[in-house]
Design a protein around this motif. Structure first.
Motif, PDB file in Angstrom:
ATOM      1  N   ARG A 169       0.718  -0.922  -0.352  1.00 27.91           N
ATOM      2  CA  ARG A 169      -0.009   0.693  -0.019  1.00 27.91           C
ATOM      3  C   ARG A 169       1.171   1.149  -0.485  1.00 27.91           C
ATOM      4  O   ARG A 169       2.021   1.792   1.084  1.00 27.91           O
ATOM      5  CB  ARG A 169      -1.010  -0.217   1.180  1.00 27.91           C
ATOM      6  N   ASP A 170       0.818   1.978  -0.850  1.00 32.89           N
ATOM      7  CA  ASP A 170       1.624   3.869  -0.929  1.00 32.89           C
ATOM      8  C   ASP A 170       1.331   4.743  -0.487  1.00 32.89           C
ATOM      9  O   ASP A 170      -0.018   4.456  -1.177  1.00 32.89           O
ATOM     10  CB  ASP A 170       1.736   4.048  -2.605  1.00 32.89           C
ATOM     11  N   MET A 171       1.844   5.698   0.340  1.00 32.63           N
ATOM     12  CA  MET A 171       0.662   6.736   0.454  1.00 32.63           C
ATOM     13  C   MET A 171       0.854   7.479  -1.258  1.00 32.63           C
ATOM     14  O   MET A 171       1.896   7.480  -1.842  1.00 32.63           O
ATOM     15  CB  MET A 171       2.008   7.349   1.744  1.00 32.63           C
ATOM     16  N   VAL A 172      -0.076   8.419  -0.841  1.00 28.85           N
ATOM     17  CA  VAL A 172      -1.221   9.084  -2.036  1.00 28.85           C
ATOM     18  C   VAL A 172      -1.214  10.825  -1.918  1.00 28.85           C
ATOM     19  O   VAL A 172      -0.251  11.357  -2.207  1.00 28.85           O
ATOM     20  CB  VAL A 172      -1.922   8.126  -2.631  1.00 28.85           C
ATOM     21  N   TYR A 190       2.356  14.878  -0.591  1.00 27.78           N
ATOM     22  CA  TYR A 190       1.989  14.533  -2.034  1.00 27.78           C
ATOM     23  C   TYR A 190       3.542  13.524  -1.445  1.00 27.78           C
ATOM     24  O   TYR A 190       3.945  13.515  -1.459  1.00 27.78           O
ATOM     25  CB  TYR A 190       2.451  15.286  -2.949  1.00 27.78           C
ATOM     26  N   ALA A 191       2.638  12.213  -2.387  1.00 20.60           N
ATOM     27  CA  ALA A 191       3.671  11.082  -3.132  1.00 20.60           C
ATOM     28  C   ALA A 191       4.378  11.598  -3.967  1.00 20.60           C
ATOM     29  O   ALA A 191       3.810  12.543  -5.115  1.00 20.60           O
ATOM     30  CB  ALA A 191       3.223  10.021  -3.337  1.00 20.60           C
ATOM     31  N   ALA A 192       5.211  11.699  -4.662  1.00 25.73           N
ATOM     32  CA  ALA A 192       6.146  12.201  -5.731  1.00 25.73           C
ATOM     33  C   ALA A 192       5.744  11.797  -7.101  1.00 25.73           C
ATOM     34  O   ALA A 192       5.400  12.924  -7.982  1.00 25.73           O
ATOM     35  CB  ALA A 192       7.568  11.384  -6.075  1.00 25.73           C
ATOM     36  N   PHE A 193       4.657  10.593  -7.885  1.00 16.36           N
ATOM     37  CA  PHE A 193       4.018  10.442  -8.780  1.00 16.36           C
ATOM     38  C   PHE A 193       2.303  11.601  -8.356  1.00 16.36           C
ATOM     39  O   PHE A 193       1.290  10.907  -9.282  1.00 16.36           O
ATOM     40  CB  PHE A 193       3.497   8.580  -8.873  1.00 16.36           C
ATOM     41  N   MET A 194       1.922  11.718  -7.469  1.00 14.01           N
ATOM     42  CA  MET A 194       1.127  12.184  -7.032  1.00 14.01           C
ATOM     43  C   MET A 194       0.876  13.967  -7.585  1.00 14.01           C
ATOM     44  O   MET A 194       0.744  14.755  -7.466  1.00 14.01           O
ATOM     45  CB  MET A 194      -0.113  11.772  -6.212  1.00 14.01           C
TER      46      MET A 194
END
Length: 123
Positions: free
Chosen positions: A45-48, A59-63
């Motif tokens: 599970r990744d933090m968003v 924010y996560a880098a991908f968001m």
């Protein structure tokens, strides 16, 4: 009893936007940090994104740069808005709320999870 409920998932076209809501019912308790996670089947599970009681966000880098998390105190809802969605954004989005609750004569911070809402991004 604190309850966390997510909504807003579904099928989204790549390049479009999505708006996910997390409602925390907390009779008499204080909501601290609320975090959105993304769960891809079979993976961790990744933090968003997260927002604390003062409104500070992370924010996560991908968001980062294409998403916004906000709190709406009037209805105890935390909204995650994502633009330019990608197929890799597909997953179950789960909300976690850190809530200060009363336990006997003490107030402690406990963690509460929702059931999640599924988002599928089509290419």
């Amino acid at each position: 009893q604190v309850q966390v409920t997510e909504s807003g998932g579904g099928l989204v076209q790549a390049g479009g936007s999505m708006r996910l809501s997390c409602t925390v019912s907390y009779p008499g308790n204080r909501i601290n940090t609320v975090t959105w996670y993304r769960q891809i089947q079979g993976e961790q599970r990744d933090m968003v994104a997260s927002i604390d009681a003062a409104g500070a966000t992370d924010y996560a880098a991908f968001m980062r740069g294409r998403s916004t998390i906000s709190r709406h105190s009037e209805n105890n809802t935390i909204v995650l808005h994502v633009e330019r969605v990608r197929p890799e954004d597909t997953g179950a989005y789960v909300c976690n709320a850190q809530v200060t609750v009363r336990r006997g004569f003490r107030r402690v911070v406990e963690s509460f999870w929702g059931q999640g809402t599924q988002v599928t991004v089509s290419a």
